[in-house]
Design a protein around this motif. Structure first.
Motif, PDB file in Angstrom:
ATOM      1  N   GLN A   1       0.813  -1.205   0.000  1.00  0.00           N
ATOM      2  CA  GLN A   1       0.000   0.000   0.000  1.00  0.00           C
ATOM      3  C   GLN A   1       0.857   1.270   0.000  1.00  0.00           C
ATOM      4  O   GLN A   1       0.564   2.214  -0.707  1.00  0.00           O
ATOM      5  CB  GLN A   1      -0.960  -0.025   1.192  1.00  0.00           C
ATOM      6  N   SER A   2       1.942   1.284   0.785  1.00  0.00           N
ATOM      7  CA  SER A   2       2.719   2.519   0.865  1.00  0.00           C
ATOM      8  C   SER A   2       3.464   2.755  -0.455  1.00  0.00           C
ATOM      9  O   SER A   2       3.635   3.893  -0.893  1.00  0.00           O
ATOM     10  CB  SER A   2       3.663   2.484   2.067  1.00  0.00           C
TER      11      SER A   2
ATOM     12  N   SER B   1       0.840   4.140  -2.839  1.00  0.00           N
ATOM     13  CA  SER B   1       0.569   5.557  -2.558  1.00  0.00           C
ATOM     14  C   SER B   1       1.632   6.436  -3.208  1.00  0.00           C
ATOM     15  O   SER B   1       1.344   7.497  -3.754  1.00  0.00           O
ATOM     16  CB  SER B   1       0.567   5.814  -1.050  1.00  0.00           C
TER      17      SER B   1
ATOM     18  N   ILE C   1      -1.116  10.070   3.741  1.00  0.00           N
ATOM     19  CA  ILE C   1      -1.539   8.747   3.292  1.00  0.00           C
ATOM     20  C   ILE C   1      -0.659   7.669   3.897  1.00  0.00           C
ATOM     21  O   ILE C   1      -1.142   6.618   4.321  1.00  0.00           O
ATOM     22  CB  ILE C   1      -1.500   8.685   1.748  1.00  0.00           C
ATOM     23  N   GLN C   2       0.631   7.956   3.975  1.00  0.00           N
ATOM     24  CA  GLN C   2       1.520   6.958   4.568  1.00  0.00           C
ATOM     25  C   GLN C   2       1.197   6.768   6.041  1.00  0.00           C
ATOM     26  O   GLN C   2       1.335   5.663   6.573  1.00  0.00           O
ATOM     27  CB  GLN C   2       2.992   7.348   4.375  1.00  0.00           C
TER      28      GLN C   2
ATOM     29  N   ASN D   1      -1.653   4.451   6.056  1.00  0.00           N
ATOM     30  CA  ASN D   1      -1.155   3.103   5.777  1.00  0.00           C
ATOM     31  C   ASN D   1      -0.529   2.494   7.022  1.00  0.00           C
ATOM     32  O   ASN D   1      -0.725   1.324   7.334  1.00  0.00           O
ATOM     33  CB  ASN D   1      -0.106   3.131   4.666  1.00  0.00           C
TER      34      ASN D   1
ATOM     35  N   GLN E   1      -3.200   1.509   9.504  1.00  0.00           N
ATOM     36  CA  GLN E   1      -3.915   0.308   9.078  1.00  0.00           C
ATOM     37  C   GLN E   1      -3.080  -0.941   9.350  1.00  0.00           C
ATOM     38  O   GLN E   1      -3.576  -1.932   9.888  1.00  0.00           O
ATOM     39  CB  GLN E   1      -4.246   0.441   7.592  1.00  0.00           C
TER      40      GLN E   1
ATOM     41  N   THR F   1       6.116   1.585   8.323  1.00  0.00           N
ATOM     42  CA  THR F   1       5.655   2.173   7.063  1.00  0.00           C
ATOM     43  C   THR F   1       6.378   3.482   6.757  1.00  0.00           C
ATOM     44  O   THR F   1       6.878   3.682   5.657  1.00  0.00           O
ATOM     45  CB  THR F   1       4.140   2.424   7.135  1.00  0.00           C
TER      46      THR F   1
END
Lengths: 393, 306
Positions: free
Chosen positions: A205-206, A209, B8-9, B12, B15, B255
């Protein structure tokens, strides 16, 4: 009864000298399969194993007219484990050929122990550059390709289509680095990011993105096995599949497509073959594989099938003699068999000279997914390292 | 590095952290309350994912699949407890590690025999399959938001159960001093069985939730269980609150580390060296965090009081 066996023994002893060669010829041809059969990459190894076994079935259980015996071992994608098991194959089981492995790091570990023992190593997938050039080896043959070539196909296509900005993603190990340098060989545009993810990353996901925010014209992905399954599904879920085209190698193929399904539709790959390649022998192979394993074969199965044909042709040419290594090598190098891909010959380094295609994921009439040839990119392409190879006959 | 991307990271990271929390919550209870090291906890995550995939395919709906997978995961957890783990509580940690490792090998192989080596996949439920446009051209999948919501929901539920119910009181008491709880007339064995089954179900829930985004394969639990151990060590063994915060911390560090480390290093090194070093350092950050935590607070951030 006893009398008879004594008589037989006497008879055998009497002619034993004369038929020494024939006696040897009755012994089985022994082949060891060294493949990754457990963990996330297991699907790839299983494909190769199925492909080889299917070929053997089609050859009537014989290689070059002699009964064949196959030993299957799991390298667990661990180079040290592979070396131990390969030594057992050579010293205990006395194999004449080894077919494997799937992964380049395993190949790097086993190539020396195998070829030092004068056992032929036929790779159904991995093809490191180190074995193609100055480090080429007379006992090493590949029915697949030199690794860089498949990646180069995508780079070539990206350049031809005029993509100005690309984003590259590969696992952080040797084959990943080879993939990215292979892609860049023909691609002259801007590479906005060379992203190396840890091997066996599951959640991208990262990464996705980052791709979304950088907005490249296309991405190039080399994410074999389970990594590719996850990446493609997540790429689709993030809504990027319709916006940024995907070029790839080993990321969308028949081993991952059952799990990727619709998410992979329309994605591109570089390859030397696809299930829909139009040759009579390939059609028969795909139909046979579907019937036997209820799955569409991937390139791993195809390469392993060809590996069996190659061994068969060489043993046939030496009339069943596997002891004369020199004659066997000469026979192997001739590649006197009908490859599923059609035209096929070897360079001096034991790597094929062949055509390369861009493939695209499509749906078959039976509802299964497969890669389909979209355009031919290179014709009769020999790898660039072959000229540095000094292996002699 | 834009602010949107950073945002957004962070999402992430949250999550990922919440998935880790779901796995680690059961692990910390089992370890904290029963003093039992269960390496096979990751396998229960794998089993949950397979059950969700199998039931979803059977009912044709992810929600029904999930609803059927949870009680089944609970039952499998209880059966394992009765057959295997119950006999190990009194043994040394080394015996427990060995035996539960055996359970991993057994169940992984069983999954391989039942479902094959090729990864399974299930579709994201239609209602959650879209994505939200957070900024221009930057999409975030709705399903990931659902995972965040589910993780927070379970966290809240656990908080209420552990801190405001009689059962939770017994669990906390068990974590502090199990023999004393037993001496006071509580059936500690029943409590253990309950805690174990519940922990297995939480891990199964985590596996089921990630099934639509990750591929379902026999070895999927192996990496998760290692990170889950890191989480419970950082959070303090036996503490739900500590596990929750540590899981988020680990998720964020893991992340953001991959993303920020190369960027920060670029300030001091040339770009090629920075990206190379950043790549090497990022996967280590979680373990560096654990080492640092142990150095400052050897019992973790919020240890259960003993």
């Amino acid at each position: 009864m006893k009398q008879m066996s004594t008589m037989r023994f006497g008879l055998a002893a009497a002619v034993s000298l004369a038929v020494a060669c024939a006696a040897e010829a009755q012994e089985k041809v022994k082949v060891g399969l060294v493949l990754s059969l457990s963990g996330p990459p297991a699907a790839l190894g299983v494909q190769a194993k199925n492909g080889f076994e299917l070929a053997l079935k089609d050859l009537g259980g014989k290689l070059g007219g002699r009964e064949a015996e196959v030993f299957v071992v799991d390298d667990e994608l661990k180079p040290d484990v592979a070396v131990t098991k390969v030594k057992a194959l050579i010293d205990r089981d006395k194999v004449d050929f080894i077919v494997g492995p799937i992964f380049s790091n395993v190949l790097g570990a086993i190539v020396k122990p195998v070829t030092d023992s004068k056992v032929f190593l036929v790779s159904p997938n991995a093809g490191s550059s180190t074995l193609a050039g100055r480090g080429c080896n007379p006992f090493y043959f590949s029915t697949s390709y030199q690794n860089d070539q498949v990646h180069q196909v995508s780079g070539h296509v990206a350049q031809a289509r005029g993509y100005k900005k690309t984003y590259l993603v590969a696992p952080n190990y040797q084959a990943g680095k080879d993939a990215i340098s292979g892609f860049k060989r023909d691609y002259k545009g801007e590479v906005v990011e060379e992203s190396y993810v840890p091997l066996n990353t599951l959640d991208f996901q990262s990464e996705i993105s980052k791709i979304a925010s950088m907005k490249p014209d296309a991405i190039y992905a080399f994410l074999p096995g389970g990594m590719g399954v996850n990446f493609i599904k997540q790429y689709k879920q993030a809504g990027l599949a319709d916006r940024i085209p995907v070029l790839s190698a080993f990321t969308v193929d028949e081993s991952t497509l059952p799990a990727q399904g619709e998410a992979a539709l329309g994605m591109f790959s570089g390859s030397n073959w696809a299930p829909d390649l139009d040759t009579a022998q390939n059609k028969r192979f795909v139909a046979g594989y579907l019937a036997a394993y209820n799955a569409v074969p991937a390139s791993y199965a195809f390469h392993a099938y060809d590996a069996a044909l190659l061994i068969d042709s060489a043993v046939k040419a030496t009339k069943g003699d596997v002891a004369d290594k020199q004659a066997l090598r000469t026979a192997m190098l001739k590649a006197d068999f009908t490859s599923l891909r059609g035209d096929f010959k070897f360079s001096q380094n034991g790597f094929p000279i062949q055509d390369f295609y861009l493939t695209k994921v499509g749906k078959r009439p039976d509802g299964k997914f497969e890669t389909q040839i979209s355009e031919k990119v290179f014709s009769n392409y020999a790898d660039p390292y072959a000229k540095d190879c000094a292996a002699t006959n | 590095m834009s602010t949107t991307l950073l945002l957004i990271q962070i999402l992430n990271g949250l999550q990922f952290g919440l998935i880790l929390f779901l796995v680690a919550a059961g692990l910390t209870l089992v370890f904290g309350v029963m003093d039992f090291i269960n390496l096979a906890h990751g396998v229960q995550y794998m089993v949950g994912a397979y059950l969700a995939a199998a039931f979803s395919a059977m009912f044709g709906s992810f929600v029904l699949g999930l609803a059927a997978a949870l009680p089944t995961a609970l039952v499998i957890g209880l059966v394992l407890e009765l057959l295997v783990f119950r006999h190990l509580y009194a043994r040394s940690h080394l015996d427990q590690v060995l035996a539960t490792f055996g359970v991993i090998v057994f169940l992984t192989e069983a999954a391989r025999m039942i479902w094959g080596v090729e990864p399974l996949s299930i579709d994201v439920p239609a209602a959650l399959s879209g994505s939200i446009e957070i900024a221009d051209g930057v999409l975030y999948p709705v399903y990931r938001v659902a995972i965040i919501a589910a993780g927070l929901g379970v966290g809240l539920l656990l908080y209420v159960v552990v801190n405001h119910t009689r059962l939770g009181m017994l669990i906390r008491a068990g974590a502090s001093n199990a023999p004393m709880v037993s001496a006071l007339g509580v059936d500690i064995r029943l409590l253990f069985t309950f805690v174990f089954g519940f922990g297995a179900m939480l891990a199964g829930f985590a596996g089921a939730m990630v099934a639509p985004i990750l591929s379902v394969e026999p070895s999927m639990g192996d990496t998760v269980v290692i990170l889950a151990f890191v989480v419970i060590v950082i959070g303090g063994i036996g503490s739900i609150r500590g596990t929750f915060l540590a899981a988020l911390l680990v998720g964020l560090v893991d992340t953001l580390g991959r993303f920020v480390a190369p960027a920060l290093l670029k300030l001091v090194l040339d770009p090629a060296a920075a990206s190379q070093t950043g790549r090497a350092i990022a996967p280590m950050l979680v373990y560096i965090l654990m080492a640092a935590t142990l150095f400052v607070r050897p019992a973790g951030l919020f240890p259960a009081r003993r």
